[in-house]
Design an enzyme around this catalytic site. Structure first.
Site, mmCIF file in Angstrom:
data_model
loop_
_atom_site.group_PDB
_atom_site.id
_atom_site.type_symbol
_atom_site.label_atom_id
_atom_site.label_comp_id
_atom_site.label_asym_id
_atom_site.label_seq_id
_atom_site.Cartn_x
_atom_site.Cartn_y
_atom_site.Cartn_z
ATOM 1 N N ASP A 86 -1.008 45.684 16.831
ATOM 2 C CA ASP A 86 0.587 45.741 16.411
ATOM 3 C C ASP A 86 1.174 47.075 17.298
ATOM 4 O O ASP A 86 0.503 47.974 16.586
ATOM 5 C CB ASP A 86 1.021 45.586 14.968
ATOM 6 C CG ASP A 86 0.704 44.044 14.696
ATOM 7 O OD1 ASP A 86 0.463 43.197 15.372
ATOM 8 O OD2 ASP A 86 1.346 43.860 13.290
ATOM 9 N N HIS A 142 -8.095 44.980 17.866
ATOM 10 C CA HIS A 142 -8.838 43.586 18.106
ATOM 11 C C HIS A 142 -9.012 43.559 19.732
ATOM 12 O O HIS A 142 -8.291 44.421 20.645
ATOM 13 C CB HIS A 142 -8.000 42.509 17.919
ATOM 14 C CG HIS A 142 -7.910 42.281 16.294
ATOM 15 N ND1 HIS A 142 -8.254 41.089 15.549
ATOM 16 C CD2 HIS A 142 -7.041 43.087 15.440
ATOM 17 C CE1 HIS A 142 -7.957 41.563 14.105
ATOM 18 N NE2 HIS A 142 -7.065 42.639 14.362
ATOM 19 N N SER A 226 -1.732 55.707 16.108
ATOM 20 C CA SER A 226 -2.274 56.263 17.249
ATOM 21 C C SER A 226 -1.833 55.564 18.466
ATOM 22 O O SER A 226 -1.006 54.971 18.568
ATOM 23 C CB SER A 226 -3.618 56.512 17.026
ATOM 24 O OG SER A 226 -4.171 57.319 18.041
#
Length: 262
Positions: A86, A142, A226
């Site tokens: 996300d 992921h 980040s």
């Protein structure tokens, strides 16, 4: 002048001791006091969190939270590349034959980013993508595709901001910051997933140790907001046309299509 002052202030405050204190606080029970305020300020969606707010005992637990089952779906098209996080889509474009690319007026070297010429040369003429994670985002990373993990390595010691100011005034934070890199061979073509550390809480925890990875599989997590950089070989992908700078992305959303298989 702004750039000089910015870098001076960062150097004065971005030390090991400061990072240590902040990390210890985030992992302490005392930090739970500010969790409600943190959630409110950063407008975190509590409906998506795996656990209730009061079940997170520390800020670290909240930073590294998982999502409820079914809150994200992974694009199932065999040719799709999906967002590994996300985050906010920052930029994408070609990697020059010189193994460099430009973001916000700064030239980044793939050789610097990956640590040596041998790793970098396979991405000459390829494509890069950059996605920024703010403190409000889900912080787990992921895999954007399926394949065999060919290499895992860590570079850099210190991290500088990767927000708008950091990108404008900092010293190439995407290729200089502490970073963890995973390279994946997918049907003979390579992708590098570069996980870039954030200032102060400079930690990236790897969760995946197997030799193969599936698209959408959890690989690591940041302990604060980040950035991730994706590097693809030449003629490997075509980015989704609708992608624009500043666009919100969700884990599993299609961001590119495979255009060739070796």
């Amino acid at each position: 002048m702004r750039r000089t002052l910015y870098r001076l202030m960062i150097e004065l405050t971005n030390g090991r001791f400061t990072s240590y204190i902040l990390r210890k606080f985030a992992q302490s029970r005392l930090s739970s006091i500010i969790i409600p305020s943190y959630v409110k300020v950063f407008q975190i969606n509590q409906d998506e969190m795996e656990k209730g707010l009061k079940e997170y005992g520390t800020l670290h637990d909240l930073f590294t939270r998982r999502l409820k089952e079914g809150k994200r779906s992974i694009d199932t098209d065999a040719s799709s590349i999906v967002s590994p996080v996300d985050g906010v889509f920052a930029d994408q474009g070609p990697i020059e034959d010189t193994k460099t690319f430009d973001i916000k007026g700064k030239r980044y070297s793939i050789v610097d980013m990956l640590g040596n010429e041998e790793r970098a040369k396979r991405y000459a003429g390829g494509t890069y993508m950059v996605i920024y994670l703010s403190p409000s985002h889900y912080h787990r990373i992921h895999s954007p595709l399926s394949g065999s993990v060919t290499e895992r390595f860590v570079l850099g010691r210190k991290s500088y901001p990767v927000n708008a100011a950091g990108m404008e005034y900092g010293k190439e934070p995407l290729s200089k910051n502490y970073r963890s890199v995973t390279e994946v061979n997918s049907d003979g073509e390579h992708m590098a997933l570069v996980k870039v550390g954030a200032m102060f809480i400079n930690s990236i925890e790897l969760l995946h140790e197997r030799s193969t990875v599936q698209k959408g599989e959890e690989m690591a997590y940041f302990t604060f907001g980040s950035t991730v950089v994706l590097l693809f070989e030449k003629d490997m992908i075509k980015a989704v046309q609708e992608l624009t700078s500043g666009q919100e992305l969700r884990l599993g959303e299609k961001i590119a299509t495979r255009v060739s298989h070796k």
